[in-house]
Design an enzyme around this catalytic site. Structure first.
Site, short mmCIF file in Angstrom:
data_model
loop_
_atom_site.label_atom_id
_atom_site.label_comp_id
_atom_site.label_asym_id
_atom_site.label_seq_id
_atom_site.Cartn_x
_atom_site.Cartn_y
_atom_site.Cartn_z
N TYR A 132 0.81 -1.23 0.00
CA TYR A 132 0.00 0.00 0.00
C TYR A 132 0.84 1.28 0.00
CZ TYR A 132 -0.27 -0.19 5.29
OH TYR A 132 -0.06 -0.24 6.63
N GLU A 133 0.17 2.38 -0.15
CA GLU A 133 0.83 3.70 -0.27
C GLU A 133 1.79 3.73 -1.45
OE1 GLU A 133 -0.43 5.64 2.19
OE2 GLU A 133 0.56 7.47 1.51
#
Lengths: 594, 594
Positions: free
Chosen positions: B440-441
């Protein structure tokens, strides 16, 4: 999640084009009776159906539901009982078994591929028959005629299953300190008392009986590993007419809650004066157990491969389907909003890593299985060489394939981005399931010590020499082949590196024995990448020589071989540098400074 | 499972001995008002208490119970509400916040260490305040005075939380194709309609209100990323007197079932004509979002580190306690049945890999945080350099620390053998929790492209040059220091390698742009190992120069630095070889041949 599709074309390629298994089988009388190319192909095809249609569909639900425990009883996940019944009815539980007791006597080269299919479909399911097959192997080799007639036939028929009871809470890698006791009874049987943990398939509802092979010690046995004996302890005792009789004092105390393989029952087993029967000689239990180790350890390696193959298939389908961004060199699919992620270099890197390492592992596994078949069915020099090579390469199969298998399941999960992390796509289950393969059946650290200390250094390099000569002769045979030079030259470099580091370690180990432990893990991987380069060069050779070289299959092989040599074989360079830094960086630091 | 113990000594060493943060703070007026050495040390100590005593104890149960969803409501796991209340009451939600709106204005060097503690204790818990802090950063920088007064103060006080709503089902890495719509209303607000997935903390019961920052497009917005705007959409509308008013048309449609971070709510969020307020300028939403990206991405890197630190502590305690086998060089503990597994080279390898990579990551993370502080609070050249170095190194912090963090959690699990695979010891949870940080990110593949394409090649090497000069000047300063030669010489080699490969890629990219995508992942890791060598050399320098060099802490640092240079820095060699093989192996193979 993509439906699992058995890579039959690659399996046939390995068996008949690369390793010419049919010709080998014809030369080995015991195998010639059982198997030829047509039979083998029919078996692979039928097995593929079972894996794809019966086992694959139960895997996701098996992960969600898992096995359950209630008051000593273990209930398997929905569909497992039916799938196991179908599997057993198809005769698959007998595939590698001794023909004298109802087995089909198929070679390891074939059963290894069968194992891969099962594990791609569902490692949890595969464990029940595979543990049984392993135990059967030990029993077939070391059991008395009476035990074999009574137990082996039912294990082959799939009516009964088996477990291997080794580990105790305080004794995992170090079996010499087990405490389970065996006391001789007047009738020649033994009373077995003790507790075992981490027992795969120790209890379940798939079969009417479970045959436990249990390591235990007699009260007056020598200390350490030389005092261990092997016993057969049935869950339910068997009457003289082969019907099931009384229970035995064996019970499942609980099951473990684990990271993965949720549908496989991992049991605490309590033996409270259970009736058991000696297998083989007293105090030779470890040797009896090790009979099956080479077969089992390659099997665990194949589990890692199986999960990785499944992960690759899913990731490839997803990557082709998923649109995000554009190719750096300009839109490949301008009429759509995005290109598929197949255009991105890093996605290709991930997929090709998986493809090259999976196909390389399958090829190397087939090569090792061939050596096991020579060791089992061959005679004279060929038998001896098979014995040496299979013993040498087995720890590599176990540790290298499972390290790569885990890496590849993680890579396949990464291709999915966030969708790889949520449960519904199944990619994260493959990561969790594959993870255990690096741990059980001897951790990969133990495998590395088995390879370097017991085999390579233990034989003063003699076992390594056999492998080196095998690769060298392939190199020499192909030295003049210009088309193959791009593979032969780096293979030759890699073999030279491996030979040099082996020599260095043989010398260093006489000065400082800790050098062995410090180098073992890196050494195993250098060896693995080199052995895999050998089989990739073989596959490239066969593909380049094929009359159908223009076919997609052969083109794909040649290009994937190039990828392996360009991108993966260089991994050995860092490992070599790490080994050469020696034991000092590891041992100079006192325990209290960690 | 060992109780978590915050590595305060190492944190203080980095802040005050290695990077002399207190001197830096004194030189930067805005920071000098807020923080000095005593304050910082007190903060770290208090934060350690919260992490150890309030958050760590809820993590295991949080994993087992997870969050639950019922008809739009999300209930957090037992203890989370209480822990969050304690955390907020302690003022920790305000730690890095803007002082004008009630924040404590602490530098990133300090909040980064605070984040590590939270994540070692429980990544799931840490996500709630960390997403809020990230959103607050964006709002503080780009929001109108009115929005800031109304929302920011309550976010800092911990009364309200926040979420970041970016991803849609078809748009993850490629935000240019989002479909969520924003339509201007007569009162100047916007009506937001669309569906977002994978929204961390999108709904929960920890706070009275949740402030969603939502990416959406106006109907007439330009296509692609230049048409994206950022909106603030409260879960419950806020009256003019700052009391909570009507609901908003925002609802949580479901939560994801994931591999790990079970106690973090990952939500599908539906906006059905919800009232929202523009943050920053129209169509500049991505820029507003990227304000927080450097802060958030280093934060995700630290999550990976946090899990790995916890895994190391557990593994070390287990290894010291667990007896199996004997040292190769003879029993170290002859009066017991076994030696502890600390005697085995391979166990030491695993533990030292973790120790060296964790301490290296913490040091590099502190270095990057320092650059972020220069960028935020500095002026002139020092500000510019901080801006460049933090932008350059942020993708490395995110991807390198999480790749190593995951590797280290897997290694820490391996030290436990079979006990690492079962849930009760907690090691497997750390593996599952850490895994998301690579995804993620911005996936780690995206980070690698950000580093190589946007930063290094995008600046025609200028950004790289700043890093190179920084390391070179350290090398030059210490060239005459004989005690340091063992570190300076390989650091210099590694920097030369990195500079050469950077130059090669700058040239190759003009000929074939696909070379960038083909090299990006390996390049990021070569860069990471070199940057880590730089901070390890710094730590060695400070330790060697210390008056207390004989103390265990400094001895441990020096020996661990040696281990890093001997065993881990060589990892770059394979990566360099892989990069040099070019894009051809990846792109020569047609999609249908995969």
């Amino acid at each position: 999640m993509a439906e699992y599709k058995v890579p039959l074309e690659d399996m046939n390629f390995l068996l008949f084009d690369v390793f010419k298994a049919d010709q080998m089988w014809q030369r080995l009388p015991k195998l010639a009776e059982q198997v030829d190319k047509d039979t083998a192909q029919a078996i692979l095809q039928e097995c593929a159906k079972i894996a794809e249609q019966e086992i694959d569909p139960i895997a996701r639900e098996g992960d969600e539901t898992g096995v359950s425990y209630n008051n000593g009883q273990v209930t398997t996940a929905p569909g497992y009982k039916e799938a196991f019944a179908t599997y057993a009815e198809g005769g698959w539980t007998a595939l590698g078994g001794d023909v004298e007791y109802g087995g089909m006597g198929m070679p390891k080269m074939l059963t290894a591929l069968h194992e891969e299919m099962l594990c791609s479909a569902d490692i949890s399911f595969a464990l029940y028959p595979s543990l049984t097959a392993g135990a059967a192997l030990s029993l077939a080799k070391h059991g008395s005629e009476e035990l074999k007639e009574r137990y082996l036939t039912k294990m082959y028929s799939g009516e009964w299953a088996a477990s291997m009871c080794l580990t105790e809470a305080h004794a995992g890698s170090d079996l010499g300190i087990i405490r389970t006791k065996a006391v001789l009874q007047d009738d020649g049987s033994y009373e077995i008392t003790g507790n075992k943990i981490f027992i795969t398939g120790g209890e379940h509802d798939l079969t009417d009986n479970i045959v436990h092979l249990v390591l235990a010690k007699l009260p007056d046995a020598p200390k350490g590993p030389r005092g261990i004996s092997l016993f057969l302890v049935p869950k339910i005792q068997v009457n003289d007419d082969e019907s099931l009789g009384d229970g035995n004092n064996v019970s499942c105390g609980s099951i473990e809650h684990k990271m993965g393989i949720h549908a496989s029952a991992t049991c605490v087993m309590n033996f409270d004066g259970a009736k058991g029967y000696l297998i083989g000689e007293l105090n030779k239990g470890l040797a009896c157990m090790f009979t099956m180790m080479n077969f089992e350890r390659i099997g665990v390696g194949i589990q890692g491969l199986g999960a990785a193959v499944r992960s690759y298939q899913n990731a490839l389908e997803y990557a082709k389907d998923r649109g995000q961004g554009r190719a750096l060199s300009g839109a490949k699919n301008p009429e759509q909003t995005t290109d598929s992620i197949m255009v991105h270099g890093d996605v290709r890197r991930m997929l090709l890593n998986m493809k090259a390492l999976n196909e390389g592992s399958r090829a190397l596994s087939s090569y090792i299985a061939m050596q096991l078949d020579y060791a089992t069915y061959g005679e004279g020099d060929i038998q001896k060489q098979g014995d040496t090579l299979s013993a040498l390469l087995t720890p590599i199969a176990k540790a290298f394939f499972t390290d790569l298998g885990f890496e590849n399941t993680v890579t396949g999960q990464q291709v999915f981005g966030g969708h790889g992390y949520i449960r519904e796509w199944g990619q994260e289950q493959l990561v969790r399931d594959a993870r255990i393969t690096q741990i059980y059946e001897g951790t990969n650290g133990i495998q590395a010590m088995d390879l370097l200390m017991r085999k390579v250094i233990g034989s003063k390099g003699a076992m390594y020499h056999v492998f080196k000569e095998e690769v060298l002769s392939f190199i020499e045979e192909n030295r003049q082949n210009d088309h193959l030079a791009e593979f032969i030259s780096p293979l030759s470099d890699s073999l030279t590196d491996l030979t040099t580091i082996t020599q260095e370690l043989l010398e260093k180990s006489t000065v400082d024995v800790e050098e062995i432990g410090a180098a073992a893990n890196d050494y195993l991987h250098v060896f693995g990448y080199t052995a895999m380069a050998f089989v990739w060069a073989k596959m490239a050779q066969v593909s380049l020589a094929s009359e159908e070289i223009d076919h997609d299959f052969y083109q794909s092989k040649i290009l994937t071989a190039r990828y392996y040599f360009a991108r993966l074989l260089p991994r050995r360079l860092s490992l070599l540098a790490s080994i050469r830094s020696g034991s000092q960086p590891l041992f100079a630091i006192d325990d209290n400074l960690f």
